[in-house]
Write a protein that holds these residues in place. Structure first.
Motif, PDB file in Angstrom:
ATOM      1  N   MET A  32       0.824  -1.215   0.000  1.00 49.71           N
ATOM      2  CA  MET A  32       0.000   0.000   0.000  1.00 49.71           C
ATOM      3  C   MET A  32       0.860   1.268   0.000  1.00 49.71           C
ATOM      4  O   MET A  32       0.523   2.269   0.627  1.00 49.71           O
ATOM      5  CB  MET A  32      -0.950  -0.004   1.199  1.00 49.71           C
ATOM      6  N   TRP A  88      -5.660  -5.897  -0.283  1.00 48.41           N
ATOM      7  CA  TRP A  88      -7.059  -5.896  -0.732  1.00 48.41           C
ATOM      8  C   TRP A  88      -7.913  -5.019   0.185  1.00 48.41           C
ATOM      9  O   TRP A  88      -8.750  -4.240  -0.296  1.00 48.41           O
ATOM     10  CB  TRP A  88      -7.596  -7.331  -0.740  1.00 48.41           C
ATOM     11  N   GLU A 144      -6.893  -2.536   1.959  1.00 45.57           N
ATOM     12  CA  GLU A 144      -6.523  -1.135   1.709  1.00 45.57           C
ATOM     13  C   GLU A 144      -7.205  -0.596   0.460  1.00 45.57           C
ATOM     14  O   GLU A 144      -7.705   0.541   0.445  1.00 45.57           O
ATOM     15  CB  GLU A 144      -4.998  -1.036   1.574  1.00 45.57           C
ATOM     16  N   GLN A 145      -7.267  -1.398  -0.588  1.00 47.49           N
ATOM     17  CA  GLN A 145      -7.862  -0.950  -1.834  1.00 47.49           C
ATOM     18  C   GLN A 145      -9.356  -0.683  -1.699  1.00 47.49           C
ATOM     19  O   GLN A 145      -9.908   0.198  -2.363  1.00 47.49           O
ATOM     20  CB  GLN A 145      -7.611  -1.983  -2.932  1.00 47.49           C
ATOM     21  N   HIS A 146     -10.018  -1.431  -0.818  1.00 47.85           N
ATOM     22  CA  HIS A 146     -11.467  -1.312  -0.690  1.00 47.85           C
ATOM     23  C   HIS A 146     -11.916  -0.460   0.502  1.00 47.85           C
ATOM     24  O   HIS A 146     -13.014   0.110   0.472  1.00 47.85           O
ATOM     25  CB  HIS A 146     -12.099  -2.702  -0.575  1.00 47.85           C
ATOM     26  N   TRP A 189      -6.085   2.429   3.988  1.00 51.26           N
ATOM     27  CA  TRP A 189      -4.921   1.852   4.663  1.00 51.26           C
ATOM     28  C   TRP A 189      -5.121   1.742   6.175  1.00 51.26           C
ATOM     29  O   TRP A 189      -4.568   0.836   6.812  1.00 51.26           O
ATOM     30  CB  TRP A 189      -3.671   2.664   4.355  1.00 51.26           C
TER      31      TRP A 189
END
Length: 392
Positions: free
Chosen positions: A31, A157, A159-161, A164
């Motif tokens: 991230m 995953w 972090e992306q959704h 962070w």
């Protein structure tokens, strides 16, 4: 036909604990852009967050362990206390209002992590017979192997959704769960049950122990000299698309797990043979990867072969240390610090080779050189054992 005794379930709990610690160490790599944007810093400064964690592990773990031993605190009590400190550090990192606070939190996590890993190995050794220590260590260290396969991708995953901070809080929750389970399930250790501090200091004067440390540092250094730069090598040299890298890294992680379990079965009875053969394979795989040119199948085959050895030799590395010295907390924590120092050395040397203009594959040659030194470090004791007619 005799069957091997089942390992205590608490051995697997210790493996899960190490999984949470190592996931937190490397989750930053998944991230980096989000952290750089959140704190308005460069990617290089974000990368330093991994270095801060490693620095805390390498320099902070042994002094903390010495302090605990000097107070006569038992291994379980020390582990629970340090895990609590780790959870607090993780919470500070997840809620960090600035880059400076996050950096300090990562150092705190690194210091407690090194001591926790050493204590996990000490408790692991105390829960099984001498003959089963290598197999038990392979299970505990599987947590380290499984982290790149599942832990780091999962935190990326999240972090992306969800951002962070959500990813960081998830790791804190996992570490807190492990802390509670260790408190409830790991057998109590009495204060003073650990060998006296003076006795453990005396153990460190054993040349065989430092020889084992040296081999471990070289193995990890060789592996991470190459692995630290595998993504640009796979994309720019091998010709993979960026979307193809993640599946290959997953295969590498699976190879780590398989190698770890195979080495774990032979680590106790054939320690030096496992190290010697593993290092020989590592040298060949690194050289093959460096010379593979445009042959995609050879590049990928050598990369997966590195996964089968390298870090997967951990059970044999631990078994050698445990044979050289009684596996007290100081011995194990110092081993963790040496391994971390090897990781830092390999990554730095690989980067320095690239900066010197020797090309993207230069880290592979650096790794091959370190692996060859590691092989030379086990040839003499292996030959001596062969001459004595003992089982290496």
């Amino acid at each position: 036909m005799s069957t091997r005794p089942r390992l205590p379930l608490t051995i697997y709990l210790l493996g899960a604990t190490i999984f949470s610690l190592v996931t937190a160490e490397f989750m930053v790599a998944g991230m980096m852009p989000a952290l750089a944007e959140a704190f308005s810093v460069s990617l290089g400064e974000v990368g330093n967050l991994i270095a801060y964690y490693a620095l805390g592990m390498a320099l902070g773990g042994p002094p903390v362990t010495v302090l605990l031993l000097s107070r006569g605190i038992g291994s379980k009590q020390a582990l629970v206390g340090l895990l609590a400190v780790y959870v607090i550090g993780g919470a500070l990192a997840a809620a960090a209002p600035s880059y400076a606070v996050l950096a300090v939190a990562r150092v705190i996590m690194g210091v407690s992590s090194a001591a926790c890993i050493g204590l996990c190995m000490t408790l692991c050794a105390a829960m099984v017979t001498r003959e089963e220590r290598g197999r038990a260590a392979s299970v505990v260290l599987a947590g380290l192997m499984f982290s790149p396969v599942a832990g780091v991708p999962l935190t990326a995953w999240i972090e992306q959704h969800h951002g962070w901070r959500a990813s960081s809080w998830a790791v804190v929750a996992l570490a807190l769960a492990c802390t509670l389970l260790v408190t409830l399930r790991v057998p109590a250790s009495q204060a003073g049950g650990e060998p006296k501090l003076g006795q453990q200091w005396a153990t460190l004067r054993n040349p065989k122990l430092w020889s084992a440390y040296l081999t471990s540092g070289l193995i990890i250094g060789a592996t991470f000299a190459a692995f630290s730069y595998c993504t640009p090598i796979l994309i720019d040299e091998v010709g993979l698309k960026p979307s193809q890298v993640a599946p290959i890294l997953a295969l590498y992680g699976v190879a780590n797990l398989i190698g770890n379990m195979v080495v774990g079965r032979f680590a106790d009875s054939h320690t030096f043979t496992a190290l010697g053969l593993g290092l020989a394979l590592l040298v060949l795989a690194l050289c093959g990867f460096a010379l593979a040119g445009d042959l995609t199948w050879l590049n990928l085959g050598c990369f997966i072969a590195i996964g089968l050895t390298g870090v997967a030799l951990n059970p044999a590395m631990v078994a050698r240390v445990m044979k050289a010295a009684e596996p007290g907390a100081l011995v194990n924590t110092l081993h963790t610090s040496v391994i971390t120092a090897g990781l830092a050395l390999g990554s730095w040397a690989g980067g320095a080779a690239i900066e010197a203009g020797w090309g993207l594959r230069a880290p592979l040659w650096v790794g091959a050189g370190l692996a060859l030194l590691g092989l030379l470090s086990v040839i003499r004791p292996l030959a001596a054992r062969r001459l004595q007619g003992t089982c290496a």
